[in-house]
Motif scaffolding. Structure first.
Motif, PDB file in Angstrom:
ATOM      1  N   TRP A 112      78.539  70.878  38.386  1.00  0.00           N
ATOM      2  CA  TRP A 112      79.570  70.635  39.391  1.00  0.00           C
ATOM      3  C   TRP A 112      80.600  69.625  38.872  1.00  0.00           C
ATOM      4  CZ3 TRP A 112      81.655  66.721  42.323  1.00  0.00           C
ATOM      5  CH2 TRP A 112      82.351  67.107  43.479  1.00  0.00           C
ATOM      6  N   PRO A 113      81.919  69.833  39.104  1.00  0.00           N
ATOM      7  CA  PRO A 113      82.465  70.917  39.913  1.00  0.00           C
ATOM      8  C   PRO A 113      82.988  72.109  39.123  1.00  0.00           C
ATOM      9  CG  PRO A 113      84.126  69.230  39.606  1.00  0.00           C
ATOM     10  CD  PRO A 113      82.900  68.759  38.858  1.00  0.00           C
ATOM     11  N   ASN A 114      83.146  71.992  37.786  1.00  0.00           N
ATOM     12  CA  ASN A 114      83.915  73.056  37.121  1.00  0.00           C
ATOM     13  C   ASN A 114      83.526  73.315  35.669  1.00  0.00           C
ATOM     14  OD1 ASN A 114      84.895  70.601  36.155  1.00  0.00           O
ATOM     15  ND2 ASN A 114      86.965  71.384  35.860  1.00  0.00           N
ATOM     16  N   ASP A 115      82.324  72.975  35.266  1.00  0.00           N
ATOM     17  CA  ASP A 115      81.923  73.167  33.868  1.00  0.00           C
ATOM     18  C   ASP A 115      80.790  74.178  33.759  1.00  0.00           C
ATOM     19  OD1 ASP A 115      83.743  71.250  33.071  1.00  0.00           O
ATOM     20  OD2 ASP A 115      82.275  69.625  33.057  1.00  0.00           O
ATOM     21  N   ILE A 116      80.736  74.844  32.606  1.00  0.00           N
ATOM     22  CA  ILE A 116      79.630  75.731  32.262  1.00  0.00           C
ATOM     23  C   ILE A 116      79.022  75.216  30.963  1.00  0.00           C
ATOM     24  CG2 ILE A 116      78.889  78.101  31.804  1.00  0.00           C
ATOM     25  CD1 ILE A 116      80.145  77.662  34.569  1.00  0.00           C
ATOM     26  N   LEU A 117      77.716  74.995  30.994  1.00  0.00           N
ATOM     27  CA  LEU A 117      77.018  74.425  29.850  1.00  0.00           C
ATOM     28  C   LEU A 117      76.009  75.415  29.284  1.00  0.00           C
ATOM     29  CD1 LEU A 117      76.117  70.864  31.243  1.00  0.00           C
ATOM     30  CD2 LEU A 117      78.301  71.647  30.282  1.00  0.00           C
ATOM     31  N   ILE A 118      75.779  75.301  27.975  1.00  0.00           N
ATOM     32  CA  ILE A 118      74.668  75.980  27.313  1.00  0.00           C
ATOM     33  C   ILE A 118      73.949  74.938  26.472  1.00  0.00           C
ATOM     34  CG2 ILE A 118      73.994  77.701  25.595  1.00  0.00           C
ATOM     35  CD1 ILE A 118      76.262  79.452  26.547  1.00  0.00           C
ATOM     36  N   SER A 120      72.992  72.110  27.381  1.00  0.00           N
ATOM     37  CA  SER A 120      73.610  70.823  27.765  1.00  0.00           C
ATOM     38  C   SER A 120      74.942  70.564  27.076  1.00  0.00           C
ATOM     39  CB  SER A 120      72.650  69.652  27.489  1.00  0.00           C
ATOM     40  OG  SER A 120      71.445  69.811  28.220  1.00  0.00           O
ATOM     41  N   LYS A 121      75.520  71.584  26.440  1.00  0.00           N
ATOM     42  CA  LYS A 121      76.831  71.442  25.805  1.00  0.00           C
ATOM     43  C   LYS A 121      77.838  72.346  26.513  1.00  0.00           C
ATOM     44  CE  LYS A 121      74.942  70.218  21.283  1.00  0.00           C
ATOM     45  NZ  LYS A 121      74.880  70.552  19.828  1.00  0.00           N
ATOM     46  N   LYS A 122      79.078  71.902  26.534  1.00  0.00           N
ATOM     47  CA  LYS A 122      80.105  72.602  27.317  1.00  0.00           C
ATOM     48  C   LYS A 122      80.698  73.765  26.538  1.00  0.00           C
ATOM     49  CE  LYS A 122      84.299  71.631  30.009  1.00  0.00           C
ATOM     50  NZ  LYS A 122      85.113  70.555  30.618  1.00  0.00           N
ATOM     51  N   ILE A 123      80.638  74.949  27.158  1.00  0.00           N
ATOM     52  CA  ILE A 123      81.232  76.132  26.541  1.00  0.00           C
ATOM     53  C   ILE A 123      82.453  76.612  27.313  1.00  0.00           C
ATOM     54  CG2 ILE A 123      79.822  77.833  27.790  1.00  0.00           C
ATOM     55  CD1 ILE A 123      79.618  79.346  25.057  1.00  0.00           C
ATOM     56  N   SER A 124      82.583  76.172  28.555  1.00  0.00           N
ATOM     57  CA  SER A 124      83.687  76.664  29.381  1.00  0.00           C
ATOM     58  C   SER A 124      84.055  75.641  30.438  1.00  0.00           C
ATOM     59  CB  SER A 124      83.288  77.984  30.054  1.00  0.00           C
ATOM     60  OG  SER A 124      84.307  78.453  30.913  1.00  0.00           O
ATOM     61  N   GLY A 125      85.345  75.618  30.768  1.00  0.00           N
ATOM     62  CA  GLY A 125      85.847  74.763  31.835  1.00  0.00           C
ATOM     63  C   GLY A 125      86.810  75.526  32.721  1.00  0.00           C
ATOM     64  N   ILE A 126      86.933  75.062  33.949  1.00  0.00           N
ATOM     65  CA  ILE A 126      87.750  75.729  34.964  1.00  0.00           C
ATOM     66  C   ILE A 126      88.681  74.703  35.592  1.00  0.00           C
ATOM     67  CG2 ILE A 126      87.685  76.930  37.204  1.00  0.00           C
ATOM     68  CD1 ILE A 126      84.729  77.739  36.280  1.00  0.00           C
ATOM     69  N   LEU A 127      89.920  75.094  35.821  1.00  0.00           N
ATOM     70  CA  LEU A 127      90.875  74.209  36.495  1.00  0.00           C
ATOM     71  C   LEU A 127      91.659  75.016  37.524  1.00  0.00           C
ATOM     72  CD1 LEU A 127      92.230  71.420  36.718  1.00  0.00           C
ATOM     73  CD2 LEU A 127      93.914  72.208  35.045  1.00  0.00           C
ATOM     74  N   SER A 128      91.479  74.680  38.800  1.00  0.00           N
ATOM     75  CA  SER A 128      92.204  75.335  39.893  1.00  0.00           C
ATOM     76  C   SER A 128      93.327  74.422  40.366  1.00  0.00           C
ATOM     77  CB  SER A 128      91.259  75.648  41.061  1.00  0.00           C
ATOM     78  OG  SER A 128      90.242  76.534  40.658  1.00  0.00           O
ATOM     79  N   GLU A 129      94.516  74.989  40.503  1.00  0.00           N
ATOM     80  CA  GLU A 129      95.680  74.215  40.924  1.00  0.00           C
ATOM     81  C   GLU A 129      96.487  75.005  41.947  1.00  0.00           C
ATOM     82  OE1 GLU A 129      97.242  71.568  37.370  1.00  0.00           O
ATOM     83  OE2 GLU A 129      97.168  73.657  36.745  1.00  0.00           O
ATOM     84  N   SER A 168      80.065  76.800  21.395  1.00  0.00           N
ATOM     85  CA  SER A 168      80.790  78.066  21.448  1.00  0.00           C
ATOM     86  C   SER A 168      79.802  79.218  21.319  1.00  0.00           C
ATOM     87  CB  SER A 168      81.821  78.137  20.314  1.00  0.00           C
ATOM     88  OG  SER A 168      81.151  78.227  19.051  1.00  0.00           O
ATOM     89  N   LEU A 169      80.276  80.403  21.589  1.00  0.00           N
ATOM     90  CA  LEU A 169      79.443  81.589  21.381  1.00  0.00           C
ATOM     91  C   LEU A 169      79.023  81.708  19.923  1.00  0.00           C
ATOM     92  CD1 LEU A 169      81.313  84.072  23.705  1.00  0.00           C
ATOM     93  CD2 LEU A 169      78.846  83.789  23.688  1.00  0.00           C
ATOM     94  N   LEU A 170      79.946  81.417  19.015  1.00  0.00           N
ATOM     95  CA  LEU A 170      79.624  81.477  17.587  1.00  0.00           C
ATOM     96  C   LEU A 170      78.481  80.531  17.241  1.00  0.00           C
ATOM     97  CD1 LEU A 170      80.165  82.186  14.593  1.00  0.00           C
ATOM     98  CD2 LEU A 170      81.931  80.416  14.599  1.00  0.00           C
ATOM     99  N   LEU A 171      78.552  79.310  17.721  1.00  0.00           N
ATOM    100  CA  LEU A 171      77.522  78.329  17.399  1.00  0.00           C
ATOM    101  C   LEU A 171      76.187  78.682  18.036  1.00  0.00           C
ATOM    102  CD1 LEU A 171      79.586  75.025  17.717  1.00  0.00           C
ATOM    103  CD2 LEU A 171      78.722  76.058  15.618  1.00  0.00           C
ATOM    104  N   GLU A 172      76.216  79.259  19.220  1.00  0.00           N
ATOM    105  CA  GLU A 172      74.970  79.563  19.928  1.00  0.00           C
ATOM    106  C   GLU A 172      74.301  80.836  19.419  1.00  0.00           C
ATOM    107  OE1 GLU A 172      73.464  77.587  22.073  1.00  0.00           O
ATOM    108  OE2 GLU A 172      75.096  76.121  21.919  1.00  0.00           O
TER     109      GLU A 172
END
Length: 260
Positions: A112-118, A120-129, A168-172
């Protein structure tokens, strides 16, 4: 370059029927910025950048992008009439990213509120405006960044200070991925979840997210408007707001950043 992306998007029935306009850019500072500058953005406009030079994160931070190795996409929607539940837009977008990543035998987790982890590392983020006209919110821009074919040297080439270690997908998965195919899958998932929102299936949206969330019961410090709130995570409410126990009382937090 995205050579077949538009064709692939339009070949999917759900996308050809939902998306009103597709804008594919070779390079842009931020897909969210570009969307905000459109004179009359159509509902269900999608802005995609092959290269993003200055991606936006929360609270003015930079989202690090790398030439032709990331996904940078923004979806423009009419500002929802169910605006009491606007927080669920980031939640349903996270659901869309999670479903897409799960296709590759990964175990993404929501933060919460806007991250995606794999792992425990961040692979994606979201920003709503929100986009305002005459002091009234007219559109909502939902920006998504996904690390796809980035390696460690990309992430740390300029000693960038990450709040959460990146992956990243490559690293994972130790493999190169098609950004075009991932974008198409993500958009299919996104507009499916938007339909759930429009049908007011708010519990369906929240339940999926909660099933990919591991922070209940965690003691955290949250920064909101420059102030720290210390408490224990209890749950999310139906609006996507965080419920904390602070000094044995429930406190509802609708925005902020979890530090620990």
């Amino acid at each position: 370059m995205f050579t077949k992306l538009r064709e692939k998007i339009l070949s999917k029935e759900i996308l050809s029927s939902k998306i009103k306009r597709i804008i594919i850019l070779d390079s842009v500072d931020s897909t969210n910025n570009y969307g905000q500058l459109l004179d009359s953005p159509l509902d269900a406009t999608v802005v995609i950048a092959n290269n993003q030079t200055k991606g936006k994160g929360r609270d003015g931070r930079e989202w690090k992008s790398f030439d032709e190795k990331n996904i940078a996409v923004s979806m423009i929607l009419n500002y929802p009439k169910s605006n009491d539940y606007i927080g669920l837009m980031s939640i349903l977008t996270a659901n869309s990213v999670i479903e897409t990543l799960e296709m590759f035998d990964l175990n993404p987790r929501a933060k919460w509120p806007n991250d995606i982890l794999i792992n425990s590392k961040k692979i994606s983020g979201i920003l709503s405006e929100a986009v305002f006209k005459n002091n009234k919110a007219k559109s909502l821009i939902v920006g998504v960044g996904i690390n796809v074919n980035c390696n460690l040297s990309d992430f740390f080439v300029d000693n960038f200070d990450y709040r959460i270690d990146p992956t990243s997908l490559l690293l994972e998965k130790n493999s190169i991925f098609s950004r075009e195919d991932i974008i198409v899958s993500f958009l299919e998932n996104f507009f499916k979840w938007v339909d759930e929102f429009k049908c007011k299936n708010f519990e369906t949206i929240l339940d999926f997210w909660l099933s990919r969330w591991d922070e209940i019961g965690k003691n955290v410090s949250i920064v909101k408007n420059g102030k720290n709130i210390n408490g224990k995570i209890y749950n999310l409410n139906i609006k996507g707001e965080l419920i904390l126990y602070v000094d044995n009382e429930e406190v509802v937090v609708n925005s902020g950043e979890i530090l620990a």
